[in-house]
Motif scaffolding. Structure first.
Motif, mmCIF file in Angstrom:
data_model
loop_
_atom_site.group_PDB
_atom_site.id
_atom_site.type_symbol
_atom_site.label_atom_id
_atom_site.label_comp_id
_atom_site.label_asym_id
_atom_site.label_seq_id
_atom_site.Cartn_x
_atom_site.Cartn_y
_atom_site.Cartn_z
ATOM 1 N N GLY A 1 0.812 -1.218 0.000
ATOM 2 C CA GLY A 1 0.000 0.000 0.000
ATOM 3 C C GLY A 1 0.841 1.260 0.000
ATOM 4 O O GLY A 1 0.331 2.337 -0.251
ATOM 5 N N LEU A 2 2.131 1.126 0.297
ATOM 6 C CA LEU A 2 3.007 2.304 0.311
ATOM 7 C C LEU A 2 3.744 2.430 -1.017
ATOM 8 O O LEU A 2 4.104 1.427 -1.622
ATOM 9 C CB LEU A 2 4.041 2.184 1.436
ATOM 10 C CG LEU A 2 3.518 1.999 2.847
ATOM 11 C CD1 LEU A 2 4.677 1.946 3.831
ATOM 12 C CD2 LEU A 2 2.564 3.122 3.224
ATOM 13 N N MET A 3 3.956 3.655 -1.438
ATOM 14 C CA MET A 3 4.706 3.862 -2.674
ATOM 15 C C MET A 3 5.968 4.663 -2.407
ATOM 16 O O MET A 3 6.179 5.196 -1.334
ATOM 17 C CB MET A 3 3.820 4.550 -3.718
ATOM 18 C CG MET A 3 2.642 3.658 -4.104
ATOM 19 S SD MET A 3 1.901 4.074 -5.668
ATOM 20 C CE MET A 3 3.040 3.290 -6.781
ATOM 21 N N CYS A 4 6.804 4.692 -3.436
ATOM 22 C CA CYS A 4 8.095 5.392 -3.376
ATOM 23 C C CYS A 4 7.901 6.794 -2.820
ATOM 24 O O CYS A 4 6.988 7.482 -3.272
ATOM 25 C CB CYS A 4 8.697 5.455 -4.775
ATOM 26 S SG CYS A 4 10.086 6.586 -4.899
ATOM 27 N N PRO A 5 8.720 7.275 -1.910
ATOM 28 C CA PRO A 5 9.927 6.612 -1.400
ATOM 29 C C PRO A 5 9.729 5.860 -0.087
ATOM 30 O O PRO A 5 10.711 5.477 0.552
ATOM 31 C CB PRO A 5 10.863 7.799 -1.168
ATOM 32 C CG PRO A 5 9.940 8.880 -0.690
ATOM 33 C CD PRO A 5 8.619 8.653 -1.389
ATOM 34 N N MET A 6 8.496 5.644 0.328
ATOM 35 C CA MET A 6 8.272 5.130 1.682
ATOM 36 C C MET A 6 8.877 3.752 1.974
ATOM 37 O O MET A 6 9.450 3.548 3.041
ATOM 38 C CB MET A 6 6.768 5.168 2.036
ATOM 39 C CG MET A 6 6.192 6.573 2.053
ATOM 40 S SD MET A 6 7.270 7.821 2.814
ATOM 41 C CE MET A 6 7.311 7.223 4.505
ATOM 42 N N ALA B 1 18.849 -1.435 -5.646
ATOM 43 C CA ALA B 1 19.668 -0.214 -5.783
ATOM 44 C C ALA B 1 20.065 0.310 -4.409
ATOM 45 O O ALA B 1 21.218 0.689 -4.185
ATOM 46 C CB ALA B 1 18.893 0.851 -6.550
ATOM 47 N N TRP B 2 19.107 0.296 -3.492
ATOM 48 C CA TRP B 2 19.391 0.759 -2.128
ATOM 49 C C TRP B 2 20.476 -0.118 -1.504
ATOM 50 O O TRP B 2 21.425 0.386 -0.890
ATOM 51 C CB TRP B 2 18.110 0.725 -1.271
ATOM 52 C CG TRP B 2 18.376 1.121 0.147
ATOM 53 C CD1 TRP B 2 18.377 2.389 0.654
ATOM 54 C CD2 TRP B 2 18.722 0.249 1.230
ATOM 55 N NE1 TRP B 2 18.715 2.360 1.986
ATOM 56 C CE2 TRP B 2 18.925 1.073 2.361
ATOM 57 C CE3 TRP B 2 18.877 -1.127 1.357
ATOM 58 C CZ2 TRP B 2 19.282 0.545 3.602
ATOM 59 C CZ3 TRP B 2 19.234 -1.642 2.582
ATOM 60 C CH2 TRP B 2 19.434 -0.822 3.701
ATOM 61 N N ILE C 1 11.576 2.459 0.891
ATOM 62 C CA ILE C 1 13.026 2.641 1.074
ATOM 63 C C ILE C 1 13.325 3.380 2.379
ATOM 64 O O ILE C 1 14.227 2.997 3.134
ATOM 65 C CB ILE C 1 13.617 3.392 -0.143
ATOM 66 C CG1 ILE C 1 13.566 2.513 -1.394
ATOM 67 C CG2 ILE C 1 15.041 3.875 0.135
ATOM 68 C CD1 ILE C 1 14.370 1.227 -1.327
ATOM 69 N N VAL C 2 12.540 4.414 2.656
ATOM 70 C CA VAL C 2 12.735 5.173 3.902
ATOM 71 C C VAL C 2 12.524 4.252 5.101
ATOM 72 O O VAL C 2 13.300 4.259 6.060
ATOM 73 C CB VAL C 2 11.776 6.395 3.941
ATOM 74 C CG1 VAL C 2 11.803 7.061 5.309
ATOM 75 C CG2 VAL C 2 12.149 7.404 2.858
ATOM 76 N N GLN D 1 22.737 -2.027 -2.964
ATOM 77 C CA GLN D 1 24.036 -1.831 -3.618
ATOM 78 C C GLN D 1 24.700 -0.554 -3.110
ATOM 79 O O GLN D 1 25.879 -0.530 -2.792
ATOM 80 C CB GLN D 1 23.836 -1.751 -5.131
ATOM 81 C CG GLN D 1 25.157 -1.682 -5.894
ATOM 82 C CD GLN D 1 24.988 -1.247 -7.334
ATOM 83 O OE1 GLN D 1 23.945 -0.739 -7.736
ATOM 84 N NE2 GLN D 1 26.011 -1.433 -8.124
ATOM 85 N N ARG D 2 23.916 0.490 -3.000
ATOM 86 C CA ARG D 2 24.466 1.793 -2.615
ATOM 87 C C ARG D 2 24.891 1.818 -1.149
ATOM 88 O O ARG D 2 25.834 2.508 -0.781
ATOM 89 C CB ARG D 2 23.385 2.849 -2.906
ATOM 90 C CG ARG D 2 23.784 4.292 -2.725
ATOM 91 C CD ARG D 2 25.000 4.734 -3.486
ATOM 92 N NE ARG D 2 24.959 4.534 -4.912
ATOM 93 C CZ ARG D 2 25.955 4.903 -5.741
ATOM 94 N NH1 ARG D 2 27.043 5.498 -5.265
ATOM 95 N NH2 ARG D 2 25.873 4.669 -7.020
ATOM 96 N N THR D 3 24.170 1.096 -0.305
ATOM 97 C CA THR D 3 24.471 1.147 1.131
ATOM 98 C C THR D 3 25.371 -0.002 1.581
ATOM 99 O O THR D 3 25.711 -0.107 2.752
ATOM 100 C CB THR D 3 23.167 1.107 1.968
ATOM 101 O OG1 THR D 3 22.417 -0.064 1.585
ATOM 102 C CG2 THR D 3 22.315 2.344 1.727
ATOM 103 N N ALA E 1 15.417 1.654 5.367
ATOM 104 C CA ALA E 1 16.638 2.259 5.921
ATOM 105 C C ALA E 1 16.510 2.417 7.430
ATOM 106 O O ALA E 1 17.446 2.134 8.189
ATOM 107 C CB ALA E 1 16.891 3.612 5.264
#
Lengths: 139, 77
Positions: B11-16, B49-50, B18-19, B52-54, B22
């Motif tokens: 039910g949540l969409m970007c950026p939630m 992507a998250w 990922i936030v 890989q970056r973190t 994290a």
């Protein structure tokens, strides 16, 4: 496993104060901060109002009337309104800056700004942006 | 797949997603795995992507219709 990387830095300039520009800037900023990036946002011209305590951006032009509908639709997918996004950004360590010239022109005082907002001019922000890896202009 | 935590982001969409991922990972210890469930189509690209970056790891990703399930292992303090 990814090799250890240096901290990626992001500079964002926001020159408009409408709901869409406001949300775009913080959705990028909050995602970047969640990815471990260091984020700096410079608020200038109409973007300055976004870092005041009373900021309540509306959708642009004739869409202004539909601001409430946009907010409702975004809240339905978990994306809270601008004040909540801004609070989240500050909690995530996003650095916010206010353009001193815009403050003078628009009659915004230091005490009108949100807690933690740093006042500087173009040179001060360019000095920060010069050391960033990515730069966005939202206006 | 073994997991230590579950994060239901349906039910949540970007950026939630990922936030929230994290934030959750910050509270977890290195070596622990969180199961992230999302129906945001962007998650398919965003979660790897998250990671890989973190410097964290997506151990497994499953897709069941519109639902994505990720198992993300914390590798960085």
């Amino acid at each position: 496993m990814a090799e250890a990387k240096k901290v990626t830095k992001v500079a964002i300039v926001v020159s408009e104060g409408t709901f869409d520009k406001a949300m775009e800037s913080l959705m990028i900023a909050n995602t970047a901060a969640s990815m471990g990036m260091e984020v700096h946002i410079f608020h200038t011209f109409f973007g300055l109002k976004l870092v005041t305590k009373t900021a309540n951006p509306k959708a642009p032009g004739m869409y202004r009337l539909f601001t409430g509908m946009f907010k409702k639709k975004m809240a339905a997918v978990g994306v809270e309104g601008y004040p909540a996004q801004k609070k989240m950004a500050l909690e995530l360590g996003v650095k916010m800056y206010a353009c001193s010239t815009s403050m003078g022109v628009m009659g915004v005082k230091q005490e009108d700004l949100d807690e933690g907002v740093i006042v500087l001019g173009a040179a001060g922000f360019l000095n920060i942006a010069a050391d960033t890896d990515m730069q966005y202009f939202i206006g | 797949m073994e997991k230590d935590e579950t994060l239901d982001c349906k039910g949540l969409m970007c950026p939630m997603p990922i936030v929230k991922l994290a934030k959750k990972m910050k509270e977890m210890q290195v070596g622990k795995v969180v199961e992230l469930i999302s129906d945001d189509p962007g998650s398919k690209e965003d979660v790897p992507a998250w990671a890989q970056r973190t410097g964290n790891e997506v151990v497994e990703m499953k897709q069941d219709g519109k639902i994505f399930t990720f198992y993300v292992k914390k590798k960085q303090a």
